[in-house]
Write an enzyme that holds these catalytic residues in place. Structure first.
Site, mmCIF file in Angstrom:
data_model
loop_
_atom_site.group_PDB
_atom_site.id
_atom_site.type_symbol
_atom_site.label_atom_id
_atom_site.label_comp_id
_atom_site.label_asym_id
_atom_site.label_seq_id
_atom_site.Cartn_x
_atom_site.Cartn_y
_atom_site.Cartn_z
ATOM 1 N N TYR A 74 -44.792 -28.917 -42.557
ATOM 2 C CA TYR A 74 -44.258 -27.954 -43.533
ATOM 3 C C TYR A 74 -43.311 -28.687 -44.457
ATOM 4 O O TYR A 74 -42.483 -29.487 -44.000
ATOM 5 C CB TYR A 74 -43.510 -26.819 -42.820
ATOM 6 C CG TYR A 74 -44.318 -25.547 -42.803
ATOM 7 C CD1 TYR A 74 -44.798 -25.006 -43.996
ATOM 8 C CD2 TYR A 74 -44.604 -24.881 -41.620
ATOM 9 C CE1 TYR A 74 -45.560 -23.848 -43.996
ATOM 10 C CE2 TYR A 74 -45.361 -23.723 -41.609
ATOM 11 C CZ TYR A 74 -45.837 -23.205 -42.808
ATOM 12 O OH TYR A 74 -46.581 -22.066 -42.812
ATOM 13 N N GLU A 76 -41.738 -27.158 -47.682
ATOM 14 C CA GLU A 76 -41.269 -26.376 -48.828
ATOM 15 C C GLU A 76 -40.189 -27.146 -49.577
ATOM 16 O O GLU A 76 -39.294 -27.738 -48.963
ATOM 17 C CB GLU A 76 -40.683 -25.035 -48.378
ATOM 18 C CG GLU A 76 -41.729 -23.987 -48.039
ATOM 19 C CD GLU A 76 -42.010 -23.929 -46.560
ATOM 20 O OE1 GLU A 76 -41.852 -24.971 -45.878
ATOM 21 O OE2 GLU A 76 -42.380 -22.838 -46.087
ATOM 22 N N ASP A 220 -56.128 -26.098 -70.554
ATOM 23 C CA ASP A 220 -56.718 -26.043 -69.214
ATOM 24 C C ASP A 220 -57.897 -27.011 -69.230
ATOM 25 O O ASP A 220 -58.982 -26.684 -69.719
ATOM 26 C CB ASP A 220 -57.165 -24.601 -68.916
ATOM 27 C CG ASP A 220 -57.757 -24.468 -67.520
ATOM 28 O OD1 ASP A 220 -58.182 -25.492 -66.945
ATOM 29 O OD2 ASP A 220 -57.809 -23.328 -67.012
ATOM 30 N N THR A 246 -57.684 -28.558 -62.481
ATOM 31 C CA THR A 246 -58.054 -28.612 -61.078
ATOM 32 C C THR A 246 -58.398 -30.074 -60.783
ATOM 33 O O THR A 246 -58.617 -30.864 -61.697
ATOM 34 C CB THR A 246 -59.255 -27.689 -60.763
ATOM 35 O OG1 THR A 246 -60.274 -27.935 -61.721
ATOM 36 C CG2 THR A 246 -58.840 -26.234 -60.801
ATOM 37 N N LYS A 249 -63.128 -31.351 -59.943
ATOM 38 C CA LYS A 249 -64.319 -31.308 -60.807
ATOM 39 C C LYS A 249 -64.626 -32.742 -61.262
ATOM 40 O O LYS A 249 -64.859 -33.591 -60.411
ATOM 41 C CB LYS A 249 -64.074 -30.322 -61.951
ATOM 42 C CG LYS A 249 -63.847 -28.883 -61.446
ATOM 43 C CD LYS A 249 -63.776 -27.881 -62.558
ATOM 44 C CE LYS A 249 -63.719 -26.456 -62.049
ATOM 45 N NZ LYS A 249 -62.362 -25.952 -61.826
ATOM 46 N N ARG A 255 -59.831 -30.313 -53.367
ATOM 47 C CA ARG A 255 -59.625 -29.055 -54.105
ATOM 48 C C ARG A 255 -58.145 -28.745 -54.284
ATOM 49 O O ARG A 255 -57.385 -28.746 -53.324
ATOM 50 C CB ARG A 255 -60.294 -27.898 -53.365
ATOM 51 C CG ARG A 255 -61.748 -28.108 -53.077
ATOM 52 C CD ARG A 255 -62.398 -26.849 -52.587
ATOM 53 N NE ARG A 255 -62.791 -26.020 -53.706
ATOM 54 C CZ ARG A 255 -63.915 -26.196 -54.407
ATOM 55 N NH1 ARG A 255 -64.755 -27.146 -54.096
ATOM 56 N NH2 ARG A 255 -64.197 -25.417 -55.422
HETATM 57 N N1 DSN Z 1 -65.277 -21.748 -60.679
HETATM 58 C C1 DSN Z 1 -64.966 -22.663 -61.767
HETATM 59 C C2 DSN Z 1 -66.201 -23.135 -62.455
HETATM 60 O O1 DSN Z 1 -67.249 -23.147 -61.842
HETATM 61 O O2 DSN Z 1 -66.135 -23.495 -63.614
HETATM 62 C C3 DSN Z 1 -63.977 -22.102 -62.715
HETATM 63 O O3 DSN Z 1 -62.899 -21.605 -62.035
#
Ligand code: DSN
Length: 454
Positions: A74, A76, A220, A246, A249, A255
């Protein structure tokens, strides 16, 4: 198990995949039920073409960090200021992830604790906006994201959305129209970025428009952060106020999400997360993530971010990012040569949006299912000005990050493009789907991925 299932299970070669599978030996021994599902998923990932553009195959090293003992702690708070004892190594790994992210993107301040992209966007709005402020983002059915102001999402419930579109005939964002709308609607946050836009974002223009109307600029870059890291797409740094990505990708990490912002708050807005004190933008963002929205950070995932960002700093990542785009362009050209219509007639990035309306409205699902039956995994998607509904959209979204990770190049893309076109034109032809599936299997065997341990 049916005969067919048995035959498929045999596709995982005990020899070829043994080094990779060794890391799961304790699951095999202690929980064979979970192990057998894991094996089936390995087989699915190895012997189908993963073409959902928001997915990727992480390296065994990132995977090892994500499954590491950093899970047990933990933590925090932030490095040097934790609410629990015993965080000396957690501080080191989190600081390393932050420093590497700064290096990869040229960011001033980085927060690595957000658990996902939507949570990160929520933290950004919580840090920088007041309830009722206007957010201006790309409409979901034009390629945007739920959190950019879609009416069913918190971003439209707590804030006031105004949404821009793409042009009907070109599929492109018209920056003059964005400026005009921003001048009329006076948003407090102008959001760029998308989940289904195959073209380049002019982040500088977005930032200039935001400055003109007294708004923050937010990019984004979830879909394209790997391309930006590798120099294959223009960067929103150093000018954009706040950038979210994120990590899983094109960036090819575990993730989660990164929030990257300027130290200084250009507009000095008092917000709920800043209380009454005058705080820097960096402080506001950190306070919004913790304690504003989250508790204990997932430090094993943060360790995996550190590893993935280390990989993104290697020269080979540049080559990877450039190859993603080269592959997508060849795939797009092949599909169009085969008579398949694409939104915006091509791509500049990692993704392609197929417009199936020449075959009829609402055929995205049918096309995606037919492709999956042939071993090609894509997703149904709305197209701009879709004549059908979001539940039965008329498009298919696909991309090249996973295939490029496997080492596939232009020649494979041509072949795959021809297979995809043939199936979309004849989606009910079972014989054709089985023939393509067999060829997909052979191609996948030529580009194995999870065969090595590190
Ligand atoms: N789920 C993502 C995508 O496939 O683009 C976006 O949040």
């Amino acid at each position: 198990m049916t005969g067919q299932e048995k035959q498929q299970r045999n596709a995982i070669s005990p020899v070829l995949h043994a080094p990779f599978l060794k890391r799961f030996a304790s699951i095999q021994k202690n929980d064979p039920e979970v192990y057998s599902i894991l094996l089936a998923e390995l087989e699915r990932q190895e012997y189908t073409l993963g073409m959902i553009p928001s997915e990727n195959y992480i390296s065994p090293t990132v995977l090892a960090a994500a499954g590491s003992l950093f899970n047990n702690k933990y933590a925090e708070g932030y490095s040097g200021k934790r609410y629990y004892q015993g965080n000396v190594n957690i501080d080191s790994v989190e600081t390393l992830a932050i420093e590497r992210a700064k290096k990869v993107f040229g960011a001033e301040h980085v927060n690595v604790q957000a658990l996902s992209g939507s949570a990160a966007n929520m933290a950004i709005y919580f840090a920088m906006l007041n309830p009722g402020d206007t957010i201006m983002g790309l409409r979901l059915d034009m390629g945007g994201h739920l959190t950019h102001g879609h009416n069913v999402n918190f971003s439209a419930k707590f804030y006031k959305p105004t949404q821009y579109t793409v042009e009907k005939d070109t599929g492109l964002i018209n920056m003059d129209a964005v400026r005009e709308q921003a001048q009329k609607e006076r948003p407090k946050m102008l959001v760029s970025g998308a989940t289904a836009y195959p073209r380049i974002f002019n982040f500088k223009k977005f930032h200039d428009i935001a400055s003109e109307v007294g708004a923050y600029s937010m990019a984004d870059i979830s879909h394209i952060s790997g391309l930006i890291a590798g120099g294959a797409h223009p960067s929103p740094f150093p000018f954009t106020d706040v950038v979210m990505t994120t990590t899983h990708k094109t960036l090819r990490g575990s993730r989660g999400a990164l929030i990257m912002c300027k130290e200084k708050d250009r507009l000095d807005t008092a917000t709920p997360s800043a209380d009454s004190k005058k705080l820097s933008l960096a402080q506001k963002v950190d306070r919004a993530v913790f304690p504003g929205l989250q508790g204990g950070p997932h430090e094993h995932i943060i360790a995996a971010h550190a590893v993935a960002l280390g990989e993104a700093l290697q020269p080979s990542f540049k080559i990877y990012a450039q190859q993603i785009v080269k592959n997508a362009k060849v795939l797009a050209r092949t599909l169009m040569d085969q008579g398949i219509k694409l939104v915006s007639d091509g791509t500049d990035n990692h993704l392609i949006l197929i417009d199936l309306t020449p075959f009829g409205a609402g055929l995205g699902m049918q096309g995606a299912v037919a492709l999956e039956q042939a071993g090609i995994v894509v997703n149904k998607n709305t197209i701009p000005y879709d004549p059908s509904t979001p539940f039965k959209p008329s498009g298919i979204r696909l991309g090249t990050p996973c295939l490029t990770t496997r080492g596939m190049k232009e020649e494979a893309m041509k072949q795959i493009g021809e297979w995809i076109a043939s199936i979309l034109k004849d989606a009910k032809n079972e014989q054709l789907k089985q023939t393509v599936k067999a060829k997909v299997h052979v191609l996948c065997e030529q580009f194995p991925f999870y065969t090595h341990a590190e």
